[in-house]
Design a protein around this motif. Sequence first.
Motif: not given
Length: 472
Positions: A41, A45, A101, A104, A141, A145, A149, A208, A212
Motif C-alpha cells: 500500500s 501511496w 483492494r 485501490f 486511492e 488505502a 491498512v 496491488v 493485497l
Amino acid sequence: MNNQHPVNNQIAGGQGPTLTRTERLDRLRFNRAHANLLGRSGVGWALDAMDVGLISYVMVAVGQQWALSSTELSLVGAIGFAGMAVGASLGGLLADRFGRRQVFALTLLVYGLATGASALAGGLAVLIALRFLVGIGLGAELPVASTLVSEYAPKHIRGRVVVALEAFWALGWVMAALLGFFLVPSGDNGWRWALAFGLVPAIYAIVVRLGLPESVRFLESKGRHAEAEEAVRRFEAAGGARPHAEPDSAVAVDDQQPTPGRRATPALGTESIWSKRLRSRTIALWIIWFCINFSYYGAFIWLPQLLVDRGFPMVRSFEYTLIITIAQLPGYLVAAILIEKIGRRSTLAIFLTGSAISAAGFGLAETPTMIIVAGCALSFFNLGAWGALYAIGPEIYPTTARGKGTGAAAAFGRIASILAPLSVPVIIGFGGPVLLFGVFGVAFAIAAIAVLGVPEMRNVELEEGSPTTAGG
C-alpha cells in the motif's frame, strides 16, 4: 445483533472467550503479513505523492517554455485537485460497495495511464484535461488505502501503522523533488520525461490487485465469511498465532453473546455520516481536512515558483525545495511515536500548531538560510499533521460508513486544494509572501482548534456496524 461470526477459540490451552475475527486481528503482533500490506500500500501511496509533487516542478518548466501567465499556471496546479475532489467521493463509495483492494488497483491504473499520457501534451488545454483525470485516480486511492491498512492493523499500534503508511508520502515527494532537480531542468523535454515516470503506477496496479488482501470487515459486511476467515488465518499464521476453528455456519449470529469486556456492536446498517451520533465528528474532520489542504497545497505546489519569483535560478529553487522536502521524513517519524503515546488528538493539535508558527516564519524569511530553516520546520510539522489526520479518519466511523466517511472528508478537503493554487497569485498581489503565509498560518490554527471535535481512538477497537435505524 453482532455483524460478525464469532469464532470459538482456545487460549493458552484452555477455553477462552469467543472472539470475532476483527478481535483476533486486533490481538496480533505486527508480523510479515502486516509488513507486506503496509509495504504494498505504501508503494502506491509514494507513487501518488510523486505525481502530486512533480506538478510543482513541471509548472515552472512549462510556464517558461509556453510563456504561461500566473493565472494559467494556477489552473495547471489546481485542476488535478478538482479531479481529486471527484475521485475522493467516488472512491469511498466504490470501496464500501466493491471492496478496498479492487478500487485501490483501479485508481492506480487510471492515474498512472493519465500521467503517462500527459507527458505527450502539446498544449495547455490537453495538459489540464489529463491532469483532471490524474486527479480522479489520485483522489479515489488515498482514502481507500488508509482505510484498508487501518482495518488490518492491531488496535494497539493502529495509529502508528497508518502514520507509517503516510510516511510513504514523504518518500514519494522526495522522489518528485529528485526528478525535479535532476530531470526537469535537463532540457526542453525534461518535464515530459519526468511525467513519463507516471506510468509506473499503472504497472504497479497489477501487483496491488494480486498481492493485497481484501478488508475482513468489508467481506463480513457482504456476507463473504469464508473469504474473511481465510484472510484472518493468513495473518494469524504469519504471526505464529494458533489457528482457530471456523464456526458452524448454521449457528445464528443473533444467538451469540458478546465477550465480557467487548464493546457491544450495534446491528449492521448503513448509518449516515450526518446522523446525530456522527455529525459533530464529521464537521470537525471536514474543517481539519479543508484547512490543512488549503495551507499545504497552497504552499508546496507553488514553492518552486515562489522561490524563482524571489530571484533564485530554477536549479537553485529546486535545490532548496528538495532540502525542505526531506524534512518531511522526521516529521512522520515523530508523529508515529507520539500518536500511540499521547494520543491522536494531542499529536495532531501539536503538529498543526507547529505548522501555524512555521508558516508565519516562512512568510517573514528573507535570507536563504532563513528560508530553508523555516521551510524545513513547515515541512516537518505539516507532514506530521497529515500522518495523524490519516490515522484519525478511518477510526471514527463504523465499517459500513468508513469508506464514504473518509472519502467525503477528503473530497471536501480537495475543494481547499483547488482554491489554494488559484488563490496564491491573488493573495501575493495584495500582500506578498508575508500575507500569503499568514493566511496559511491562520488556517492551520483553525484546524488545531477543530481537533477538539474529534473523538480520541487510541487503543480503541474499530466499530463494526451501525444502527439500522440511524438516519442522516
